[in-house]
Structure formats: C-alpha cells, structure tokens
Scaffold this motif. Structure first.
Motif, PDB file in Angstrom:
ATOM      1  N   HIS A 115       0.828  -1.206   0.000  1.00  0.00           N
ATOM      2  CA  HIS A 115       0.000   0.000   0.000  1.00  0.00           C
ATOM      3  C   HIS A 115       0.865   1.259   0.000  1.00  0.00           C
ATOM      4  CE1 HIS A 115      -3.949  -1.741   0.227  1.00  0.00           C
ATOM      5  NE2 HIS A 115      -3.500  -2.607   1.116  1.00  0.00           N
ATOM      6  N   LEU A 116       1.978   1.208   0.760  1.00  0.00           N
ATOM      7  CA  LEU A 116       2.839   2.387   0.864  1.00  0.00           C
ATOM      8  C   LEU A 116       3.475   2.719  -0.483  1.00  0.00           C
ATOM      9  CD1 LEU A 116       3.803   4.410   2.956  1.00  0.00           C
ATOM     10  CD2 LEU A 116       5.811   2.954   3.350  1.00  0.00           C
ATOM     11  N   ASP A 117       3.863   1.679  -1.233  1.00  0.00           N
ATOM     12  CA  ASP A 117       4.459   1.896  -2.559  1.00  0.00           C
ATOM     13  C   ASP A 117       3.427   2.474  -3.525  1.00  0.00           C
ATOM     14  OD1 ASP A 117       6.835   0.923  -1.644  1.00  0.00           O
ATOM     15  OD2 ASP A 117       6.390  -1.141  -2.215  1.00  0.00           O
ATOM     16  N   PHE A 118       2.180   1.976  -3.399  1.00  0.00           N
ATOM     17  CA  PHE A 118       1.119   2.515  -4.253  1.00  0.00           C
ATOM     18  C   PHE A 118       0.945   4.002  -3.954  1.00  0.00           C
ATOM     19  CE2 PHE A 118      -3.116   3.704  -5.486  1.00  0.00           C
ATOM     20  CZ  PHE A 118      -3.349   3.007  -6.654  1.00  0.00           C
ATOM     21  N   LEU A 119       0.980   4.326  -2.668  1.00  0.00           N
ATOM     22  CA  LEU A 119       0.818   5.724  -2.243  1.00  0.00           C
ATOM     23  C   LEU A 119       1.939   6.588  -2.828  1.00  0.00           C
ATOM     24  CD1 LEU A 119      -0.899   7.516  -0.312  1.00  0.00           C
ATOM     25  CD2 LEU A 119       0.768   7.031   1.456  1.00  0.00           C
ATOM     26  N   VAL A 135     -20.313   3.047  -2.697  1.00  0.00           N
ATOM     27  CA  VAL A 135     -19.476   2.094  -1.939  1.00  0.00           C
ATOM     28  C   VAL A 135     -18.805   2.876  -0.801  1.00  0.00           C
ATOM     29  CG1 VAL A 135     -17.588   0.412  -2.079  1.00  0.00           C
ATOM     30  CG2 VAL A 135     -19.026   0.827  -4.088  1.00  0.00           C
ATOM     31  N   PRO A 136     -19.372   2.813   0.427  1.00  0.00           N
ATOM     32  CA  PRO A 136     -18.801   3.598   1.525  1.00  0.00           C
ATOM     33  C   PRO A 136     -17.440   3.076   1.991  1.00  0.00           C
ATOM     34  CG  PRO A 136     -20.696   2.320   2.295  1.00  0.00           C
ATOM     35  CD  PRO A 136     -20.603   2.098   0.821  1.00  0.00           C
ATOM     36  N   LEU A 137     -17.230   1.759   1.876  1.00  0.00           N
ATOM     37  CA  LEU A 137     -15.997   1.177   2.425  1.00  0.00           C
ATOM     38  C   LEU A 137     -14.870   1.208   1.397  1.00  0.00           C
ATOM     39  CD1 LEU A 137     -17.530  -1.758   4.481  1.00  0.00           C
ATOM     40  CD2 LEU A 137     -16.708   0.443   5.304  1.00  0.00           C
ATOM     41  N   ASN A 138     -14.388   2.406   1.154  1.00  0.00           N
ATOM     42  CA  ASN A 138     -13.252   2.617   0.256  1.00  0.00           C
ATOM     43  C   ASN A 138     -12.614   3.929   0.692  1.00  0.00           C
ATOM     44  OD1 ASN A 138     -11.894   1.727  -2.358  1.00  0.00           O
ATOM     45  ND2 ASN A 138     -12.351   3.868  -2.828  1.00  0.00           N
ATOM     46  N   ILE A 139     -11.325   4.113   0.361  1.00  0.00           N
ATOM     47  CA  ILE A 139     -10.669   5.383   0.730  1.00  0.00           C
ATOM     48  C   ILE A 139     -10.377   6.159  -0.545  1.00  0.00           C
ATOM     49  CG2 ILE A 139      -8.724   6.467   1.893  1.00  0.00           C
ATOM     50  CD1 ILE A 139      -8.335   3.839   3.430  1.00  0.00           C
ATOM     51  N   PRO A 140     -11.070   7.291  -0.788  1.00  0.00           N
ATOM     52  CA  PRO A 140     -12.303   7.729  -0.101  1.00  0.00           C
ATOM     53  C   PRO A 140     -13.506   6.917  -0.595  1.00  0.00           C
ATOM     54  CG  PRO A 140     -11.706   9.295  -1.844  1.00  0.00           C
ATOM     55  CD  PRO A 140     -10.657   8.222  -1.868  1.00  0.00           C
ATOM     56  N   HIS A 163     -15.860   6.652  -9.387  1.00  0.00           N
ATOM     57  CA  HIS A 163     -15.493   8.046  -9.116  1.00  0.00           C
ATOM     58  C   HIS A 163     -15.646   8.297  -7.624  1.00  0.00           C
ATOM     59  CE1 HIS A 163     -15.080   9.720 -13.137  1.00  0.00           C
ATOM     60  NE2 HIS A 163     -16.110   8.998 -13.517  1.00  0.00           N
ATOM     61  N   TYR A 164     -15.076   9.410  -7.179  1.00  0.00           N
ATOM     62  CA  TYR A 164     -15.241   9.771  -5.766  1.00  0.00           C
ATOM     63  C   TYR A 164     -16.367  10.790  -5.580  1.00  0.00           C
ATOM     64  CZ  TYR A 164     -10.821   7.338  -5.579  1.00  0.00           C
ATOM     65  OH  TYR A 164      -9.841   6.386  -5.725  1.00  0.00           O
ATOM     66  N   ALA A 214      -5.089   5.493  -2.494  1.00  0.00           N
ATOM     67  CA  ALA A 214      -5.036   4.060  -2.151  1.00  0.00           C
ATOM     68  C   ALA A 214      -5.647   3.283  -3.308  1.00  0.00           C
ATOM     69  CB  ALA A 214      -5.832   3.797  -0.877  1.00  0.00           C
ATOM     70  N   ARG A 215      -5.188   2.038  -3.461  1.00  0.00           N
ATOM     71  CA  ARG A 215      -5.815   1.215  -4.495  1.00  0.00           C
ATOM     72  C   ARG A 215      -7.259   0.898  -4.075  1.00  0.00           C
ATOM     73  NH1 ARG A 215      -2.529  -3.053  -2.098  1.00  0.00           N
ATOM     74  NH2 ARG A 215      -0.943  -2.956  -3.718  1.00  0.00           N
ATOM     75  N   SER A 216      -8.068   0.420  -5.014  1.00  0.00           N
ATOM     76  CA  SER A 216      -9.480   0.142  -4.717  1.00  0.00           C
ATOM     77  C   SER A 216      -9.609  -0.920  -3.632  1.00  0.00           C
ATOM     78  CB  SER A 216     -10.189  -0.350  -5.980  1.00  0.00           C
ATOM     79  OG  SER A 216     -10.125   0.639  -6.960  1.00  0.00           O
ATOM     80  N   SER A 217     -10.561  -0.708  -2.714  1.00  0.00           N
ATOM     81  CA  SER A 217     -10.790  -1.684  -1.633  1.00  0.00           C
ATOM     82  C   SER A 217     -11.470  -2.929  -2.198  1.00  0.00           C
ATOM     83  CB  SER A 217     -11.702  -1.062  -0.571  1.00  0.00           C
ATOM     84  OG  SER A 217     -13.027  -0.950  -1.089  1.00  0.00           O
ATOM     85  N   LYS A 218     -11.489  -3.999  -1.401  1.00  0.00           N
ATOM     86  CA  LYS A 218     -12.158  -5.227  -1.869  1.00  0.00           C
ATOM     87  C   LYS A 218     -13.652  -4.997  -2.087  1.00  0.00           C
ATOM     88  CE  LYS A 218     -12.688  -7.296   2.684  1.00  0.00           C
ATOM     89  NZ  LYS A 218     -12.299  -8.288   3.630  1.00  0.00           N
ATOM     90  N   TYR A 219     -14.227  -4.049  -1.349  1.00  0.00           N
ATOM     91  CA  TYR A 219     -15.659  -3.755  -1.498  1.00  0.00           C
ATOM     92  C   TYR A 219     -15.927  -3.058  -2.834  1.00  0.00           C
ATOM     93  CZ  TYR A 219     -15.155  -4.749   3.403  1.00  0.00           C
ATOM     94  OH  TYR A 219     -14.831  -5.372   4.571  1.00  0.00           O
TER      95      TYR A 219
END
Ligand SMILES: C[S@@+](CC[C@H](N)C(=O)[O-])C[C@H]1O[C@@H](n2cnc3c(N)ncnc32)[C@H](O)[C@@H]1O
Length: 186
Positions: A3-7, A170-175, A149-150, A21-26
C-alpha cells in the motif's frame, strides 16, 4: 505492491493516478457485480494500476476470454508484467484513447465490457470525452462501461453518451466511491 508503494507512486503521478489508495475489496466487488463472466469473451480494463481489479477479473473470466489492459504508468506496467502470467492477459502500455486501434489489432470489433479506474476528474475535458466516446463506440449493443469516481456529480456526462446509467455507492473505500454502470443500447 505494498500500500505504501502505491501511495508513493500515486503522489509522484497524482494527476494521472488520482487516488491515494488502491481500490478496496468492497469497491472491486461492486465493479465486478454487473459482469456476466460466462458470456464475456473480451473485457477491456482502463487504468490497471498495480492490478487489484485485473487479478479479480482474471480469476472470474472464462478460460477462452481475453482481457486487454491499458496502463500509461511504466512503473505499474513493470509490476503487472512481473505479477501476472496468464495467456488471457494483454497489457497495453498506452493511453485508453487508442483503444479502438488495439482492439482491432487483437482481432476484435467490439468489447463486451469496459472497466475503468482512470481518474477522469483530474484529466483535461477533451481527453475524457475522447476516451468515453471511443468506449461507447467500441462497446457491443447491451455492453457495459463500468467506472468508479469519488463523486456522483460526473454521472451527467455519462448520461450524454449512454442510454442507461446506474450509480452504486461504496462507503468502504478510501475515499468512499460511486460506481457508474453505463449501458449502451444501440
Ligand atoms: C486510481 S488508479 C487505479 C488503479 C487500480 N485499477 C485500482 O482500482 O486501484 C488510476 C490508473 O489510471 C492510469 N491512467 C491514467 N490515465 C490513463 C490513460 N489515459 N490511459 C490508461 N491508463 C491511465 C493511472 O496511471 C493509474 O494507474
């Protein structure tokens, strides 16, 4: 890729990566949900990043299907080449606007599904219109263009191109994210 490298890669290229952040599993699950994998022969992915959606697509695709993947960041392309060894996977290190040319080179006239994570909000309008327009053109009748999209604001643009647009939150993602599912009906 961690995750840190993606950042780090995101911050180096924030205008084209457009995410922290990359896309969450949700989010990945929601992007896959509208796809009928058993009938899909050719799927296109735009903006593969380090492959979080790519790997999930390949795990669900039929054995005789093909995945054409577009990614412009050479660092992400290097990671994808190292991580994915699958004859169905074709990595194209070029911009999504050239999709039609590559589809033809690979012997396809139309795509069944196009899944995109390109951050359109951060790109020039003309480029966004070129990409969405070519996606609409190369999709088969009843084919789906699926993009996250965000913000849900941009759905207006998709309604200009596509006959039917659905939006899932999809609420469970950053953002938290919105998945736009756009159907071509012609
Ligand atoms: C938000 S990241 C998505 C990464 C990954 N698919 C995910 O869901 O976590 C967006 C990706 O789109 C790529 N990208 C941006 N503009 C592009 C273009 N014109 N053609 C192809 N890829 C592009 C960026 O390099 C970046 O890897």
């Amino acid at each position: 890729m961690k995750h840190l490298d993606f950042l780090k890669e995101s911050f180096k290229n924030i205008r084209t990566t457009g995410a922290v952040a990359r896309s969450s599993k949700y989010l990945v699950r929601e992007m896959m949900q509208p796809i009928h994998f058993a009938d899909a022969k050719i799927i296109v992915e735009l903006g593969a990043g380090d492959g979080v959606l790519t790997i999930e697509l390949l795990s669900r695709m039929a054995a005789d299907a093909r995945l054409l993947c577009f990614e412009i960041n050479p660092e992400f392309c290097k990671i994808l080449r190292g991580a994915i060894d699958d004859p169905r996977f074709v990595l194209i290190e070029d911009s999504a606007e050239n999709l039609e040319q590559y589809l033809q080179e690979w012997g396809f006239e139309k795509a069944d599904y196009i899944i995109s994570a390109i951050p359109f909000i951060a790109l020039p309008n003309e480029l966004v219109y070129r990409i969405v327009s070519v996606c609409h053109k190369v999709l088969k009748n009843k084919g789906l263009f699926i993009q996250f999209h965000y913000s849900s604001f941009i759905q207006k643009m998709y309604r200009k191109f596509f006959d039917h647009v659905e939006v899932e939150f999809v609420p469970l993602n950053i953002p938290p994210a919105f998945v736009m599912i756009c159907e071509k009906n012609s």
